[in-house]
Each structure stands twice: as C-alpha cells, then as structure tokens.
Design a protein around this motif. Sequence first.
Motif, PDB file in Angstrom:
ATOM      1  N   ARG A   2       0.834  -1.202   0.000  1.00  0.00           N
ATOM      2  CA  ARG A   2       0.000   0.000   0.000  1.00  0.00           C
ATOM      3  C   ARG A   2       0.870   1.255   0.000  1.00  0.00           C
ATOM      4  NH1 ARG A   2      -4.229  -0.097   4.659  1.00  0.00           N
ATOM      5  NH2 ARG A   2      -2.337  -0.347   5.896  1.00  0.00           N
ATOM      6  N   SER A   4       2.152   4.996   1.122  1.00  0.00           N
ATOM      7  CA  SER A   4       2.330   5.610   2.440  1.00  0.00           C
ATOM      8  C   SER A   4       1.739   7.015   2.454  1.00  0.00           C
ATOM      9  CB  SER A   4       3.821   5.665   2.806  1.00  0.00           C
ATOM     10  OG  SER A   4       4.362   4.366   2.891  1.00  0.00           O
ATOM     11  N   TYR A  30      -4.045   3.386   3.096  1.00  0.00           N
ATOM     12  CA  TYR A  30      -2.646   3.794   3.167  1.00  0.00           C
ATOM     13  C   TYR A  30      -1.956   3.206   4.398  1.00  0.00           C
ATOM     14  CZ  TYR A  30      -3.671   7.549  -0.238  1.00  0.00           C
ATOM     15  OH  TYR A  30      -4.029   8.273  -1.361  1.00  0.00           O
ATOM     16  N   ASP A  31      -0.623   3.117   4.330  1.00  0.00           N
ATOM     17  CA  ASP A  31       0.202   2.982   5.531  1.00  0.00           C
ATOM     18  C   ASP A  31       0.378   4.392   6.082  1.00  0.00           C
ATOM     19  OD1 ASP A  31       0.596   0.229   5.458  1.00  0.00           O
ATOM     20  OD2 ASP A  31       2.266   0.418   4.056  1.00  0.00           O
ATOM     21  N   TRP A  33       1.374   7.476   8.689  1.00  0.00           N
ATOM     22  CA  TRP A  33       2.117   8.152   9.751  1.00  0.00           C
ATOM     23  C   TRP A  33       1.261   9.343  10.172  1.00  0.00           C
ATOM     24  CZ3 TRP A  33       4.627   5.144   6.384  1.00  0.00           C
ATOM     25  CH2 TRP A  33       5.796   4.484   6.785  1.00  0.00           C
ATOM     26  N   PRO A  74       8.864   9.491   9.200  1.00  0.00           N
ATOM     27  CA  PRO A  74       8.298   9.035   7.921  1.00  0.00           C
ATOM     28  C   PRO A  74       9.353   9.014   6.830  1.00  0.00           C
ATOM     29  CG  PRO A  74       7.616  11.285   8.387  1.00  0.00           C
ATOM     30  CD  PRO A  74       8.337  10.804   9.612  1.00  0.00           C
ATOM     31  N   ILE A  78       7.282  11.007   1.125  1.00  0.00           N
ATOM     32  CA  ILE A  78       5.975  10.443   1.427  1.00  0.00           C
ATOM     33  C   ILE A  78       4.870  11.444   1.053  1.00  0.00           C
ATOM     34  CG2 ILE A  78       5.997  11.312   3.800  1.00  0.00           C
ATOM     35  CD1 ILE A  78       4.577   8.761   4.669  1.00  0.00           C
TER      36      ILE A  78
END
Length: 304
Positions: A2, A4, A30-31, A33, A74, A78
Amino acid sequence: MRPSLLIRGQWGLGDNIFARPIVRACVAKYDVWLETPWPELFEDLPIRFVAANRDLRTQMRNVARQSPARWSTPPNGIREIRLGYGHAELARGSIVAALERQVAAIGVPLSAPSWDLPDMGAPLVLADRPIALVRPVTVRSEWRNEARNPRPEYVAAIARELTATHHVVVVADLQDGREWLEGVLPPHNQAFLRGELVVRELLALVGAADVVVGGVGWIVPAAIALGRRAFVIHGGHGGHNARQIITDPRMNLSRIGFATPRELCKCTDKLHQCDKSIPDLAAQWAAFCSRVGLNSLTPAPSAA
C-alpha cells in the motif's frame, strides 16, 4: 504494497477526537504516519506516530510524556496531507465535513463513520454517588476566545444543582498568565485544576461520568465518542461553534443537549461581545434531564 501517507493532524484534543474516523478511513487505503500530540487517542489503529513541536503548553507536555520509542520518522518523499479547518471551511459546513473533503481529495471516502475512543482504563475518581464532570469557563492566552465561552454563572448554576445528587468533579488546566478562570469556580466536591489528569485519566473520567457539563470544547466530541450524557452551554461565536458546525448528522446525539441563547450570535470574532443570555436555562436543563433520564431534583436557576 500500500502507498504511504503522512497526516499532519490538528493539535486540539477535541479536534483529534473528531478526526478519528477520518484517520481510520485513511488506514484502510494507506500505511499511515500521523503527526499528533495525542497518540493515546489513536493507539488502537495500525499507524505510526510523528512528533512535532509547537508553542502549545498542554500539547507539548503530553508529547514530553511519551517514550522516545513512540515516535517514528516518515520516509522521504511520502505523500502528505494536512487536516484542518478555518473560517472559509466552516462557512461551507461542519468541522467533520471540512475534514472529510480533505481526505476525499486523496481518494478516501468516509462511509458510515463512527466516533469512539480506545479503552482509557478505570477512572481515578471513586465516589458513592454518580459522577458529574464540570468544565469551568476559562480563557487561554494561546487561543483567546471569550466570545465562545458561556456565561460562567450558568455553568455554576447547573453544577450547584448537581451537588445534591452527584459527586461533582471540576477539571481544568490553569496556569498563571497562560490559562485562567472566567468568573468564579463552580460548586464542586472534587477539583483537578492544574492539569493533574493526563489525557488517559481525563477521558477515563469522562467515560465514567453520569453527565458532563460545560461550554463548547473537547467535552462535546469526547462525550459523543464515549456515549455519555452531556449538557453543553453555548455562549456566542456561533459562526464557528453552532450545533450544526460542531456536530455531524451521522453522530449519535441522543444523549447530548445544547443550552442555546435566545439568539445565538452568528459572529466569527473570537473577542466579540456576544449576547449570551439564556433566560430559559432552567427549562432547557429540565427538558434535557427528562429526555435523557438524568436524576435531577429541581430545575437549576436561570442566573440571568
């Protein structure tokens, strides 16, 4: 794999509770943060937390409480979004609608949102009567908004009545020159006035409360998320704090009551001298108690 996503979240405690279904929806695609000073509010979700630094007293104190292992960095490059709202967004609708539009722009739909919180544990307060949590009226130097505040005597009037049937706990985070009371301290049985309760303890207390009373602020989303009765007393600044702005039609508001001035000022000026008079406060309180099944002896005085 996926993609980020870095979400730069808002810093208000209430705003973070509002944002939980938004963040949860992003996690499905999403992943994530998440930059937040309140990681405790999201720790049941599979996300990583990012530390940040702002000149905000309460938030930075909570950041400092975290273990260094709580925070992640992160990856470079990203994708990033910033959650937030201002006058232009609130002129179009509610807080939640503003946040929803921001994630819709990156292909995240908000279908069937629910507002909740992780388990915050048992409350520190033990009493032989039901707990009533009362937020006194305060002013913060960081974000001065006297216009939003209700008249302090209205909060005191409800607290005074509740002392006959409840263990009344007053909670604030006062500090000389940074945050101070407006008006007098409401009647109470117990008080935490200097930020003694960390966020887990504070929200555990909300979760254990039979009723929560105060002005517009974090108590609104917290009571909704925890399914508690809450009697929210409006002041002014209705252009940013009217009921239809601080709630969403998909929220369960069956246990929430709003005491509203005879004509809620629609201004957006945080220092406006709004007319906050609620001449029928007693009737609005009695109607709320009847609707939600709250044990109340007599209507509170209007304190007009």
